[in-house]
Enzyme design. Structure first.
Site, PDB file in Angstrom:
ATOM      1  N   LYS A  46       0.833  -1.213   0.000  1.00 48.97           N
ATOM      2  CA  LYS A  46       0.000   0.000   0.000  1.00 48.97           C
ATOM      3  C   LYS A  46       0.869   1.266   0.000  1.00 48.97           C
ATOM      4  CE  LYS A  46      -2.981   0.540   3.527  1.00 48.97           C
ATOM      5  NZ  LYS A  46      -2.817   1.804   4.297  1.00 48.97           N
TER       6      LYS A  46
ATOM      7  N   ARG B  35       2.907   5.974  -3.189  1.00 50.62           N
ATOM      8  CA  ARG B  35       4.056   6.796  -3.578  1.00 50.62           C
ATOM      9  C   ARG B  35       4.303   6.717  -5.075  1.00 50.62           C
ATOM     10  NH1 ARG B  35       4.229   5.583   1.652  1.00 50.62           N
ATOM     11  NH2 ARG B  35       5.558   6.735   3.130  1.00 50.62           N
TER      12      ARG B  35
ATOM     13  N   GLY C 196      -5.054   7.839   5.568  1.00 48.41           N
ATOM     14  CA  GLY C 196      -4.169   8.795   6.234  1.00 48.41           C
ATOM     15  C   GLY C 196      -2.927   9.050   5.403  1.00 48.41           C
TER      16      GLY C 196
ATOM     17  N   SER D 115       7.047   9.018  12.355  1.00 49.38           N
ATOM     18  CA  SER D 115       5.978   8.877  11.365  1.00 49.38           C
ATOM     19  C   SER D 115       6.527   9.032   9.951  1.00 49.38           C
ATOM     20  CB  SER D 115       4.892   9.928  11.608  1.00 49.38           C
ATOM     21  OG  SER D 115       4.057  10.022  10.459  1.00 49.38           O
TER      22      SER D 115
ATOM     23  N   GLN E  88       4.726   9.087   7.393  1.00 47.88           N
ATOM     24  CA  GLN E  88       3.821   9.975   6.656  1.00 47.88           C
ATOM     25  C   GLN E  88       4.249  11.426   6.823  1.00 47.88           C
ATOM     26  OE1 GLN E  88      -0.130   8.978   7.988  1.00 47.88           O
ATOM     27  NE2 GLN E  88      -0.095   6.978   6.966  1.00 47.88           N
TER      28      GLN E  88
ATOM     29  N   ASP F  74       2.005  -1.164  11.817  1.00 48.14           N
ATOM     30  CA  ASP F  74       0.666  -1.581  11.376  1.00 48.14           C
ATOM     31  C   ASP F  74       0.329  -3.014  11.773  1.00 48.14           C
ATOM     32  OD1 ASP F  74       0.136   0.870  10.261  1.00 48.14           O
ATOM     33  OD2 ASP F  74       0.788   0.292   8.254  1.00 48.14           O
TER      34      ASP F  74
HETATM   35  C1  S3P Z   1       2.513   4.761   6.303  1.00 50.66           C
HETATM   36  C2  S3P Z   1       3.056   5.130   7.505  1.00 50.66           C
HETATM   37  C3  S3P Z   1       2.516   4.683   8.793  1.00 50.66           C
HETATM   38  C4  S3P Z   1       1.575   3.491   8.638  1.00 50.66           C
HETATM   39  C5  S3P Z   1       0.617   3.676   7.509  1.00 50.66           C
HETATM   40  C6  S3P Z   1       1.371   3.846   6.196  1.00 50.66           C
HETATM   41  C7  S3P Z   1       3.114   5.288   5.062  1.00 50.66           C
HETATM   42  O1  S3P Z   1       1.790   5.756   9.366  1.00 50.66           O
HETATM   43  O2  S3P Z   1       0.855   3.284   9.830  1.00 50.66           O
HETATM   44  O3  S3P Z   1      -0.257   2.565   7.373  1.00 50.66           O
HETATM   45  O4  S3P Z   1       2.795   4.774   3.965  1.00 50.66           O
HETATM   46  O5  S3P Z   1       3.929   6.214   5.156  1.00 50.66           O
HETATM   47  P1  S3P Z   1       2.490   6.850  10.335  1.00 50.66           P
HETATM   48  O6  S3P Z   1       3.466   7.601   9.533  1.00 50.66           O
HETATM   49  O7  S3P Z   1       1.358   7.714  10.797  1.00 50.66           O
HETATM   50  O8  S3P Z   1       3.113   6.059  11.436  1.00 50.66           O
END
Ligand code: S3P
Length: 433
Positions: free
Chosen positions: A21, A26, A94, A167, A169, A316
């Site tokens: 995912k 990306r 998210g 994080s 993200q 996750d």
């Molecule tokens: C992700 C980062 C993680 C993960 C999410 C996917 C990503 O979140 O929990 O399912 O693709 O960068 P966080 O950055 O909030 O930890």
């Protein structure tokens, strides 16, 4: 929709899981702002990544889908995106919202990012803060939740940002905004998080520096070049197959071509520490990502304290690990999991609730839980509309004393389309009703 799981004996099988995912998101975002075509194979055509595709199409990017798992993106270059005709709805994702906030902070046009009920309650202040320091103007609801209104035409400047939470993200959002900023942008992470953004940027021709103390940086204004991307199977999805196998009587399962990027493999280390018979076979590379086939066999698991240093590498996988702990002998202590409370659901509370309803003794703590191993009774549990909670509890159902019903499983299609078919190949009876 619900899952109805009838306990069954699992059988040996060779299976594959859908594409990763994080990498699929990306590939679409970076491919869109690259020059030339990006051809993606093994793409995860789940609802989350399709929301990212829809957003990019709304901003004028041509994205063709030659087959179910292929995407062909005609990059428009760093400055080629166009104002979308309306709000960009990112559904449950998210990752889409936070990365997109970074990508859109430096555009010439305004955007509004919205999401479903779960996403609308998730914290966005963590991306708004660094992006604002870079010169972006982003408004959210007063508690820092979506929708996000991103003002166009702002001039961004590079900053150094010390991430207050680990994080990927947030790290990625800052780096993507950094592509549009004057000068150098860098972040320091408190713990290692997934590095797919850094790897893909490098493959697309942007030098990303990584120096001591988890400090990552790039220079603004650099063009990306489209490329071919082969997406490995998602280890986070493979985790449910691994879990079902470990809990089974005597199954022996091979999961083909799974991403084993070292920033993601905490789950393997934690399960091995609990006594899991797990091996990585045929390790190789798929483009810029390491992959392997995962061989897993039914195992007697043993509880114990889970090393908090592994949390960001398995972020996750804790819903599944809670189920593993519930099936293990003794007591398993999880800590350092405060971030789980702001995922698609409050995953500590959701898993404690589900496991208790199945007769397991779980003590919730502010940043974790103590899970005492036992037997799963049958019963009815709630997924809290969280895909990973739903799939974890479904695997518990395969060895329960009676039938288990999991309520509200619609979001499983955000990350694992074909989940029921995949587990059926190993003999599990999970019906969608
Ligand atoms: C992700 C980062 C993680 C993960 C999410 C996917 C990503 O979140 O929990 O399912 O693709 O960068 P966080 O950055 O909030 O930890």
């Amino acid at each position: 929709m619900d899952f109805r799981v009838t306990p069954t004996k699992l059988r040996d099988a060779t299976v594959a899981v859908p594409g990763d995912k994080s990498i699929s998101h990306r590939a679409v975002m970076l491919g869109s702002i690259a020059e030339g075509r990006t051809a993606v194979r093994g793409f995860l055509a789940g609802a989350d990544c399709l929301a990212t595709v829809a957003a990019m199409r709304a901003m004028g990017v041509t994205v063709a889908q030659p087959s179910a798992t292929e995407m062909s993106i005609e990059g428009v270059g760093l400055r080629g995106l166009e104002a979308p005709p309306g709000d960009l709805d990112l559904g449950n994702s998210g990752t889409a919202m936070r990365l997109m906030a970074g990508l859109l902070a430096g555009q010439a046009f305004d955007t509004v990012l919205t999401g479903d009920a779960s996403l609308s309650g998730r914290p966005m202040g963590r991306v708004i803060a660094p992006l604002t320091r870079m010169g972006a103007v982003i408004e959210s609801d007063c508690d820092g939740t979506p929708p996000l209104q991103i003002r166009g035409g702002m001039r961004l400047h590079g900053i150094h940002y010390d991430l207050p939470v680990a994080s990927a993200q947030v790290k990625s959002a800052v780096l993507l905004a950094g592509l549009y900023a004057d000068g150098k942008t860098s972040v320091s992470e408190p713990a290692v998080t997934r590095d797919h953004t850094e790897r893909m940027l490098r493959t697309m021709g942007v030098p990303v520096t990584a120096t001591g103390a988890r400090r990552i940086g790039l220079q603004g204004g650099q063009a990306l070049t489209g490329c071919a991307i082969d997406v490995p199977g998602d280890l986070s999805s493979a985790t449910f197959i691994i879990l079902g196998t470990l809990l089974s009587q005597d199954a022996d399962i091979l999961i083909k071509k799974v991403g084993v990027n070292p920033t993601r493999t905490g789950v393997i280390d934690i399960l091995k520490g609990m006594g899991a018979d797990l091996r990585l076979e045929n390790p190789r590379r798929l483009g810029d990502e390491p992959v392997a086939d995962i061989r897993v066999k039914a195992s007697r698991l043993q509880g114990g304290p889970v090393d908090p240093a592994l949390v960001s590498l398995a972020i996750d996988e804790f819903p599944a690990l809670f189920v593993a702990a519930a099936a293990a002998s003794g007591e398993t202590t999880f800590s350092g999991l405060a971030e789980l409370r702001v995922k698609e659901s409050d995953r500590i509370a959701a898993m404690a609730d589900g496991l208790r309803r199945l007769g397991i003794d779980v003590e919730e703590t502010p940043d974790g839980a103590v899970v005492r191993g036992g037997r799963f009774s049958g019963g009815e549990v709630d997924s809290f509309h969280d895909h990973r909670v739903a799939m974890s509890l479904a695997m518990a159902g395969t060895i329960a004393d009676d039938m288990v019903t999991i309520r509200g499983i619609d979001n499983v299609q955000t990350s694992f389309p074909g989940f029921t078919e995949c587990v059926a190949a190993m003999g599990a009876d999970v019906q969608v009703v």
